[in-house]
Scaffold this motif. Structure first.
Motif, mmCIF file in Angstrom:
data_model
loop_
_atom_site.group_PDB
_atom_site.id
_atom_site.type_symbol
_atom_site.label_atom_id
_atom_site.label_comp_id
_atom_site.label_asym_id
_atom_site.label_seq_id
_atom_site.Cartn_x
_atom_site.Cartn_y
_atom_site.Cartn_z
ATOM 1 N N GLN A 214 0.897 -1.320 0.086
ATOM 2 C CA GLN A 214 -0.021 0.110 -0.059
ATOM 3 C C GLN A 214 0.807 1.380 0.354
ATOM 4 O OE1 GLN A 214 -3.304 -0.008 0.261
ATOM 5 N NE2 GLN A 214 -4.035 1.606 1.476
ATOM 6 N N THR A 215 1.635 1.193 0.886
ATOM 7 C CA THR A 215 2.729 2.400 0.801
ATOM 8 C C THR A 215 3.719 2.609 0.082
ATOM 9 O OG1 THR A 215 3.537 3.572 2.962
ATOM 10 C CG2 THR A 215 4.623 1.744 2.386
ATOM 11 N N LEU A 216 4.103 1.441 -0.768
ATOM 12 C CA LEU A 216 4.839 1.451 -1.857
ATOM 13 C C LEU A 216 4.233 2.178 -3.126
ATOM 14 C CD1 LEU A 216 7.476 0.554 -3.338
ATOM 15 C CD2 LEU A 216 6.155 -1.490 -4.200
ATOM 16 N N ILE A 217 3.078 1.761 -3.337
ATOM 17 C CA ILE A 217 2.204 2.488 -4.344
ATOM 18 C C ILE A 217 1.812 3.885 -4.205
ATOM 19 C CG2 ILE A 217 -0.336 2.568 -5.158
ATOM 20 C CD1 ILE A 217 -0.200 -0.667 -5.028
ATOM 21 N N PHE A 218 1.850 4.292 -2.778
ATOM 22 C CA PHE A 218 1.512 5.590 -2.417
ATOM 23 C C PHE A 218 2.819 6.483 -2.827
ATOM 24 C CE2 PHE A 218 1.914 9.427 0.088
ATOM 25 C CZ PHE A 218 0.816 10.107 -0.299
ATOM 26 N N GLY A 219 3.999 5.821 -2.443
ATOM 27 C CA GLY A 219 5.360 6.469 -2.382
ATOM 28 C C GLY A 219 5.491 6.695 -4.105
ATOM 29 N N GLY B 88 4.092 6.316 2.496
ATOM 30 C CA GLY B 88 5.273 6.428 1.712
ATOM 31 C C GLY B 88 6.340 5.530 2.230
ATOM 32 N N SER B 89 6.302 5.280 3.606
ATOM 33 C CA SER B 89 7.564 4.629 4.197
ATOM 34 C C SER B 89 7.337 3.251 4.576
ATOM 35 C CB SER B 89 7.910 5.560 5.432
ATOM 36 O OG SER B 89 8.440 4.825 6.325
ATOM 37 N N ILE B 90 8.231 2.519 3.829
ATOM 38 C CA ILE B 90 7.962 1.044 3.921
ATOM 39 C C ILE B 90 8.227 0.519 5.408
ATOM 40 C CG2 ILE B 90 8.684 -1.305 3.373
ATOM 41 C CD1 ILE B 90 8.742 -0.185 0.369
ATOM 42 N N GLY B 91 9.577 0.886 5.898
ATOM 43 C CA GLY B 91 9.984 0.669 7.286
ATOM 44 C C GLY B 91 8.982 1.139 8.292
ATOM 45 N N ALA C 140 8.600 11.311 5.543
ATOM 46 C CA ALA C 140 9.823 12.088 5.240
ATOM 47 C C ALA C 140 9.427 13.370 5.407
ATOM 48 C CB ALA C 140 10.085 11.651 3.743
ATOM 49 N N ARG C 141 10.194 14.269 5.771
ATOM 50 C CA ARG C 141 10.296 15.668 5.957
ATOM 51 C C ARG C 141 10.352 16.279 4.422
ATOM 52 N NH1 ARG C 141 10.574 17.939 10.978
ATOM 53 N NH2 ARG C 141 11.551 16.392 11.632
ATOM 54 N N THR C 142 11.078 15.704 3.782
ATOM 55 C CA THR C 142 11.235 15.930 2.301
ATOM 56 C C THR C 142 10.923 14.773 1.644
ATOM 57 O OG1 THR C 142 13.544 15.316 2.382
ATOM 58 C CG2 THR C 142 13.085 17.559 2.576
ATOM 59 N N ARG C 143 10.589 14.775 0.493
ATOM 60 C CA ARG C 143 10.197 13.693 -0.434
ATOM 61 C C ARG C 143 11.272 12.619 -0.643
ATOM 62 N NH1 ARG C 143 6.462 15.390 -5.235
ATOM 63 N NH2 ARG C 143 5.752 13.064 -5.044
ATOM 64 N N GLY C 144 11.027 11.421 -0.498
ATOM 65 C CA GLY C 144 12.046 10.658 -1.085
ATOM 66 C C GLY C 144 12.659 9.497 -0.237
ATOM 67 N N ALA C 145 11.955 9.427 1.136
ATOM 68 C CA ALA C 145 12.339 8.454 2.022
ATOM 69 C C ALA C 145 11.548 7.093 1.945
ATOM 70 C CB ALA C 145 12.646 8.729 3.372
#
Lengths: 415, 292
Positions: free
Chosen positions: B25-30, B236-239, B286-291
């Motif tokens: 779910q979170t991967l798709i959002f990311g 967006g964060s898998i961890g 993430a505070r900024t996009r991309g983690a």
């Protein structure tokens, strides 16, 4: 006895039901009592039924349809009701309380059916029975036994099961309290599903157990969305009661048992108000672990009640399959038809006023027992106590109808 | 104390299965900024596929994962290609909510048609087996499911960190525009990403079918759980979703066993609210996009 609430969507449906019930109540208040549409008294006997052929209750709705259809074809072969051939008008309500109102209104005012039978579930029976009452139709219904149905205080309604749904477990309390004091359980644990058809069954048993001195050592109510019962059963197992009472529907009953097996907790008595009375689904869900589990029922394949074996052979001849897979809902719907036959035979008439007046007195044999009702249609009998013995549902109490003595303590889980 | 430890063991093992569902779910959002409301329905679809393979062909539910994951991967890719890719403009996020909800309803409808609304479950001989370790019960299915989740999450990590595709995904997550300028095919990344998300649902579905009775409507409860897990973990964060799933598993199990099942989900929401008050982007958002 059958499930009356299914699946996670039921909350949404229940909300819809309350809204539509409110709307309907307002309508009834605003309008005056409607005149009964005149139905013909010769030609075929038209009976209108709305059933959940699609949507949440579709499996049970179709089971009810098979029961009604079977009764109609058997009756027609035998010459019909008072010489009139039975013609069923079955329409789909998609398990929706709004559609069911539209359907019965259309059946009565447009199609001008002579009689109606009930839909599936209490949720749909409540709005449907109000429509029938407004037009002074008798409302014989096989699948709406919740408190909301009888709270309407309708005098045209007859629930075709032995007792209101919330009294489903009283027969288990009768059995336990019939044991000599030194053989009774000392402690009890209760796991109750928070819905109007489940928790009250266990609560009713609990009240009687506590009055008799059986101590409550675990008592939890869980919400309908609880998928995993293992944590609750781990609390139950720590309290280690002699008797476990599950006020359950189907999925949660299976999950309770799976939880107990995994935690290796085997109570001496185990009663599940629903789920364990399903001859096909229960073994499919828990495998060989059915042995010794108690539940209650009105009709099941090995029932010894008069007419049951004929019903089974007619059913199998018409639909195929085997007796163990017959849904009790089919027998309950069939029993609704049996009541009509008997009223016709007794009075020589088959109109709504006669049916309502006649059923309010006397006792009426059906596949689900000898039925009689209070003034608001709540049946005055009791369910049978059944237990899984040698892989089969077996009546064990009351002793007069028992096929086998109750097995206690419960054998160990098969694993 | 015994009850508490037993509840924690149960919670961790259950949380592992939810972690697997939520990671997709979170991967798709990311990747796509799509809140996939069909993830629960895909899990249920995976459970039904496993059920059919088990009852019709006698294939072990755990082994059937080797068949169901590639199958649902293809379904995911197809869904993204046919239904999500054509969405354009500023409203993509909102539109995709509707589209994925429609997919969920579609899957539910097809499953109802094919299997009916009766509850079913996957019941191999070992479904209820448990080991007794130091007086605590550890269910075989839950334990293997937990290990499987770890393996699947490990694979996902390797794909994202060690492959060219993973690099493209991470680049797209960080800055879709720059990634495209550098030659990353965003459509391809999105399609494969959605496929991967669906594949995790298939694997989780096989296990879900052994642990729970289910019917086509089971996805409503699942998706509400998955969304809360993903929000707690940080979208967006898998961890983050793994940690959140474990927190949810343990919290609801402990509260159920020691207090009341009525409060178990509620407790989780209190944790969620507190976390969001302190960290509005969730535990690992993430505070900024991309983690990722």
């Amino acid at each position: 006895m059958q499930l009356h609430i299914h699946g996670p969507r039921s909350r949404r449906v229940r909300l819809l039901a309350s809204v539509s019930a409110l709307a309907l109540g307002a309508l009834t208040l605003a309008g005056c009592s409607a005149a009964s549409p005149t139905a013909s008294s010769s030609g075929p006997l038209k009976i209108g039924i709305s059933l959940s052929l699609t949507g949440d209750f579709s499996d049970s709705g179709k089971a009810a349809q098979r029961g009604y259809d079977l009764w109609a074809s058997v009756t027609n072969k035998a010459g019909g009701v008072l010489g009139r051939q039975v013609k069923l008008s079955i329409v789909d309500d998609a398990s929706s309380p709004d559609q069911v109102v539209t359907n019965y209104t259309n059946l009565i005012t447009q199609d001008k059916v002579d009689l109606v039978f009930g839909p599936y579930s209490s949720l749909l029976t409540v709005p449907a029975s109000r429509v029938a009452s407004r037009y002074h139709y008798a409302f014989i219904e096989p699948a709406g036994g919740g408190p909301s149905v009888f709270a309407q205080k309708l005098t045209n309604l007859f629930f075709v099961q032995p007792a209101p749904t919330t009294k489903g477990g009283d027969v288990f309390a009768n059995y336990i309290l019939s044991l000599p004091a030194n053989k009774r359980p000392k402690t009890a644990g209760y796991a109750k599903l928070d819905d109007p058809f489940s928790a009250p069954i266990a609560a009713s048993i609990q009240k009687r157990f506590e009055a008799a001195g059986i101590k409550t050592v675990y008592d939890q109510t869980y919400p309908a969305e609880t998928a995993d019962m293992t944590p609750i059963m781990s609390g139950m197992s720590a309290a280690n009661p002699d008797v476990v009472v599950g006020g359950s529907q189907e999925a949660d009953a299976f999950a309770q048992i799976k939880g107990m097996i995994q935690l290796k907790f085997n109570p001496k008595w185990l009663f599940e108000s629903n789920g364990a009375n399903s001859p096909g689904d229960f073994p499919a869900a828990v495998g060989a672990n059915t042995e010794g589990v108690f539940s209650s029922a009105d009709w099941y394949a090995d029932s010894t009640i008069a007419g049951s074996s004929k019903f089974i052979s007619d059913y199998v001849a018409k639909y195929g399959g085997d007796a163990q897979k017959i849904d009790p809902t089919s027998a309950e719907a069939y029993s609704a038809g049996m009541l009509l036959d008997q009223v016709a035979k007794k009075t020589g008439k088959i109109d709504n006023a006669t049916i309502i007046k006649t059923l309010h007195s006397g006792t009426w044999p059906t596949l689900v027992g000898n039925l009689s009702w209070d003034q608001y249609g709540a049946p005055k009998g009791a369910y049978l106590l059944i237990q899984w013995i040698n892989g089969k549902l077996t009546t064990v109490y009351p002793s007069a109808t028992a096929q086998h003595a109750p097995v206690a303590p419960k054998p160990h889980w098969a694993g | 104390m015994h009850s508490l430890i037993q509840a924690i063991i149960l919670g961790i093992l259950t949380g592992g299965v939810y972690a697997l569902m939520a990671s997709g779910q979170t991967l798709i959002f990311g990747i796509m900024k799509v809140v996939n409301l069909a993830q629960g329905a895909l899990v249920v679809l995976g459970a039904y596929l496993t059920y059919t393979l088990f009852t019709q062909l006698g294939i072990d539910p755990f082994l059937s994962i080797l068949i169901t994951t590639p199958l649902l991967f293809l379904v995911g890719v197809g869904v993204q290609y046919v239904l999500l890719r054509p969405l354009h403009g500023d409203d993509v996020a909102q539109l995709s909510l509707l589209v994925t909800f429609a997919i969920a309803l579609g899957v539910e409808g097809v499953l109802s048609f094919a299997y009916g609304s009766t509850l079913t479950n996957v019941q191999p001989a070992y479904a209820n087996f448990s080991w007794t370790i130091l007086g605590y019960q550890v269910s075989l299915v839950r334990f293997v499911a937990f290990l499987l989740s770890l393996v699947m999450l490990g694979l996902l990590y390797l794909i994202l960190q060690r492959t060219k595709f993973g690099r493209s995904v991470r680049a797209t997550v960080q800055n879709p525009m720059s990634a495209q300028l550098l030659g990353v095919n965003a459509n391809r990344v999105s399609a494969l990403g959605f496929g991967l998300g669906a594949a995790t649902a298939a694997a989780a579905g096989s296990v879900f079918g052994m642990l729970n009775s289910f019917n086509p409507g089971s996805h409503y409860d699942l998706i509400s759980r998955l969304l809360t897990i993903v929000v707690l973990g940080g979208l967006g964060s898998i961890g983050g979703s793994v940690v959140a799933a474990l927190v949810m598993g343990v919290a609801s199990s402990v509260v159920s066993a020691l207090a009341s099942p009525i409060w178990s989900d509620f407790t989780f929401f209190i944790v969620l609210l507190l976390v969001l008050l302190i960290r509005p982007r969730g535990l690992f958002g993430a505070r900024t996009r991309g983690a990722l």
